[in-house]
Motif scaffolding. Sequence first.
Motif, PDB file in Angstrom:
ATOM      1  N   TYR A 140       0.849  -1.197   0.000  1.00  0.00           N
ATOM      2  CA  TYR A 140       0.000   0.000   0.000  1.00  0.00           C
ATOM      3  C   TYR A 140       0.881   1.242   0.000  1.00  0.00           C
ATOM      4  N   TRP A 141       0.393   2.273  -0.670  1.00  0.00           N
ATOM      5  CA  TRP A 141       1.033   3.586  -0.590  1.00  0.00           C
ATOM      6  C   TRP A 141       0.294   4.372   0.473  1.00  0.00           C
ATOM      7  N   TRP A 142       1.008   4.754   1.513  1.00  0.00           N
ATOM      8  CA  TRP A 142       0.450   5.645   2.527  1.00  0.00           C
ATOM      9  C   TRP A 142       0.667   7.052   2.024  1.00  0.00           C
ATOM     10  N   LYS A 143      -0.430   7.712   1.689  1.00  0.00           N
ATOM     11  CA  LYS A 143      -0.372   9.093   1.226  1.00  0.00           C
ATOM     12  C   LYS A 143      -0.765   9.970   2.410  1.00  0.00           C
ATOM     13  N   PRO A 144       0.187  10.679   2.984  1.00  0.00           N
ATOM     14  CA  PRO A 144      -0.129  11.458   4.183  1.00  0.00           C
ATOM     15  C   PRO A 144      -1.096  12.592   3.881  1.00  0.00           C
ATOM     16  N   THR A 145      -2.011  12.777   4.795  1.00  0.00           N
ATOM     17  CA  THR A 145      -2.970  13.873   4.672  1.00  0.00           C
ATOM     18  C   THR A 145      -2.418  15.106   5.384  1.00  0.00           C
ATOM     19  N   ALA A 146      -2.995  16.245   5.091  1.00  0.00           N
ATOM     20  CA  ALA A 146      -2.585  17.484   5.764  1.00  0.00           C
ATOM     21  C   ALA A 146      -2.763  17.333   7.272  1.00  0.00           C
ATOM     22  N   GLN A 147      -3.820  16.645   7.686  1.00  0.00           N
ATOM     23  CA  GLN A 147      -4.075  16.428   9.109  1.00  0.00           C
ATOM     24  C   GLN A 147      -2.936  15.628   9.751  1.00  0.00           C
ATOM     25  N   GLU A 148      -2.416  14.609   9.056  1.00  0.00           N
ATOM     26  CA  GLU A 148      -1.343  13.786   9.606  1.00  0.00           C
ATOM     27  C   GLU A 148      -0.031  14.555   9.703  1.00  0.00           C
ATOM     28  N   LEU A 149       0.159  15.518   8.811  1.00  0.00           N
ATOM     29  CA  LEU A 149       1.403  16.287   8.802  1.00  0.00           C
ATOM     30  C   LEU A 149       1.334  17.546   9.666  1.00  0.00           C
ATOM     31  N   ALA A 150       0.137  17.869  10.156  1.00  0.00           N
ATOM     32  CA  ALA A 150      -0.038  19.065  10.991  1.00  0.00           C
ATOM     33  C   ALA A 150       0.439  18.781  12.418  1.00  0.00           C
ATOM     34  N   PRO A 151       0.964  19.800  13.083  1.00  0.00           N
ATOM     35  CA  PRO A 151       1.389  19.611  14.477  1.00  0.00           C
ATOM     36  C   PRO A 151       0.196  19.262  15.371  1.00  0.00           C
ATOM     37  N   PRO A 152       0.359  18.430  16.338  1.00  0.00           N
ATOM     38  CA  PRO A 152       1.532  17.598  16.575  1.00  0.00           C
ATOM     39  C   PRO A 152       1.564  16.434  15.575  1.00  0.00           C
ATOM     40  N   VAL A 153       2.658  16.306  14.874  1.00  0.00           N
ATOM     41  CA  VAL A 153       2.805  15.286  13.846  1.00  0.00           C
ATOM     42  C   VAL A 153       2.729  13.897  14.485  1.00  0.00           C
ATOM     43  N   GLY A 154       1.958  13.034  13.875  1.00  0.00           N
ATOM     44  CA  GLY A 154       1.816  11.675  14.387  1.00  0.00           C
ATOM     45  C   GLY A 154       0.811  11.539  15.503  1.00  0.00           C
ATOM     46  N   ALA A 155       0.024  12.594  15.744  1.00  0.00           N
ATOM     47  CA  ALA A 155      -0.989  12.521  16.790  1.00  0.00           C
ATOM     48  C   ALA A 155      -2.139  11.622  16.336  1.00  0.00           C
ATOM     49  N   LEU A 156      -2.732  10.947  17.277  1.00  0.00           N
ATOM     50  CA  LEU A 156      -3.889  10.105  16.996  1.00  0.00           C
ATOM     51  C   LEU A 156      -5.133  10.975  17.081  1.00  0.00           C
ATOM     52  N   ARG A 157      -5.918  10.967  16.010  1.00  0.00           N
ATOM     53  CA  ARG A 157      -7.101  11.824  15.951  1.00  0.00           C
ATOM     54  C   ARG A 157      -8.357  10.984  15.790  1.00  0.00           C
ATOM     55  N   ARG A 158      -9.392  11.384  16.472  1.00  0.00           N
ATOM     56  CA  ARG A 158     -10.678  10.682  16.434  1.00  0.00           C
ATOM     57  C   ARG A 158     -11.205  10.633  15.004  1.00  0.00           C
ATOM     58  N   GLY A 159     -11.648   9.446  14.583  1.00  0.00           N
ATOM     59  CA  GLY A 159     -12.223   9.284  13.258  1.00  0.00           C
ATOM     60  C   GLY A 159     -11.196   9.153  12.150  1.00  0.00           C
ATOM     61  N   HIS A 160      -9.913   9.268  12.500  1.00  0.00           N
ATOM     62  CA  HIS A 160      -8.861   9.211  11.479  1.00  0.00           C
ATOM     63  C   HIS A 160      -8.712   7.804  10.913  1.00  0.00           C
ATOM     64  N   ARG A 161      -8.529   7.754   9.611  1.00  0.00           N
ATOM     65  CA  ARG A 161      -8.140   6.524   8.931  1.00  0.00           C
ATOM     66  C   ARG A 161      -7.051   6.899   7.942  1.00  0.00           C
ATOM     67  N   PRO A 162      -5.956   6.175   7.969  1.00  0.00           N
ATOM     68  CA  PRO A 162      -4.876   6.501   7.036  1.00  0.00           C
ATOM     69  C   PRO A 162      -5.326   6.275   5.594  1.00  0.00           C
ATOM     70  N   ASP A 163      -4.787   7.073   4.693  1.00  0.00           N
ATOM     71  CA  ASP A 163      -5.069   6.943   3.266  1.00  0.00           C
ATOM     72  C   ASP A 163      -4.091   5.909   2.699  1.00  0.00           C
ATOM     73  N   LEU A 164      -4.551   4.675   2.565  1.00  0.00           N
ATOM     74  CA  LEU A 164      -3.732   3.564   2.084  1.00  0.00           C
ATOM     75  C   LEU A 164      -4.264   3.116   0.731  1.00  0.00           C
ATOM     76  N   ARG A 165      -3.407   3.203  -0.288  1.00  0.00           N
ATOM     77  CA  ARG A 165      -3.815   2.887  -1.657  1.00  0.00           C
ATOM     78  C   ARG A 165      -2.997   1.709  -2.187  1.00  0.00           C
ATOM     79  N   PRO A 166      -3.673   0.700  -2.747  1.00  0.00           N
ATOM     80  CA  PRO A 166      -2.934  -0.468  -3.234  1.00  0.00           C
ATOM     81  C   PRO A 166      -2.003  -0.131  -4.394  1.00  0.00           C
ATOM     82  N   VAL A 167      -0.855  -0.796  -4.388  1.00  0.00           N
ATOM     83  CA  VAL A 167       0.148  -0.644  -5.438  1.00  0.00           C
ATOM     84  C   VAL A 167       0.619  -2.045  -5.817  1.00  0.00           C
ATOM     85  N   ALA A 168       0.683  -2.319  -7.105  1.00  0.00           N
ATOM     86  CA  ALA A 168       1.244  -3.581  -7.588  1.00  0.00           C
ATOM     87  C   ALA A 168       2.320  -3.263  -8.615  1.00  0.00           C
ATOM     88  N   VAL A 169       3.497  -3.804  -8.396  1.00  0.00           N
ATOM     89  CA  VAL A 169       4.630  -3.587  -9.290  1.00  0.00           C
ATOM     90  C   VAL A 169       5.155  -4.955  -9.711  1.00  0.00           C
TER      91      VAL A 169
END
Length: 192
Positions: A140-169
């Motif tokens: 999967y490609w983890w595409k960071p969202t603005a929320q994930e990159l905003a301070p505090p970076v790496g904070a756990l936020r309610r309702g958050h789901r990482p943006d994970l996109r399948p990749v096949a090479v």
Amino acid sequence: MHLRIHAGSAPRGTIARPFAEGLWEVVSDRDAGGQAADVDELFRRAVADAVEAPHRRSVVQALGVEIVQVHGRHPAMAAHVHVLPRHLDLLFDDGALVGFPLPDLLLAVPITGYNRHPLVGAQVLQALLDEAAGISTQVYWWKPTAQELAPPVGALRRGHRPDLRPVAVTPRRNGGTDVVADADFLELCQRL
């Protein structure tokens, strides 16, 4: 509270939500203790419990690709993708390639600096996932969202789901590579 990642369909006797294509995050009904009314809060607590459990971060090299490993004895290490910036040395606006080979192991290949080209990282990660054949062999490609990159970076936020996109090479026999991914990932590959 015990969070698990399951491939395919969500198991019976669980409260589940989609995690990534082909994967579910689940909490057992027993662990939820009748608290399923607020599913976002239930999963926030389950993810928080999982990422607070003892774990180790290490960096290994495989075929010239730097791979961040988050591992521990807890079978929900995949939950660390919710706070992936905590485990990366720098902020990676281009994200990372991630895999979930085993319940107690998360693999991440940051896309920057040392691992400049994502296709090489995807091929190496795919080989490792195929070898483990645990939770999933999907990269999967983890595409960071603005929320994930905003301070505090790496904070756990309610309702958050990482943006994970399948990749096949897939390498071609006569040279070159076939890539199956979304348009954003293909544009990233062209740019880098």
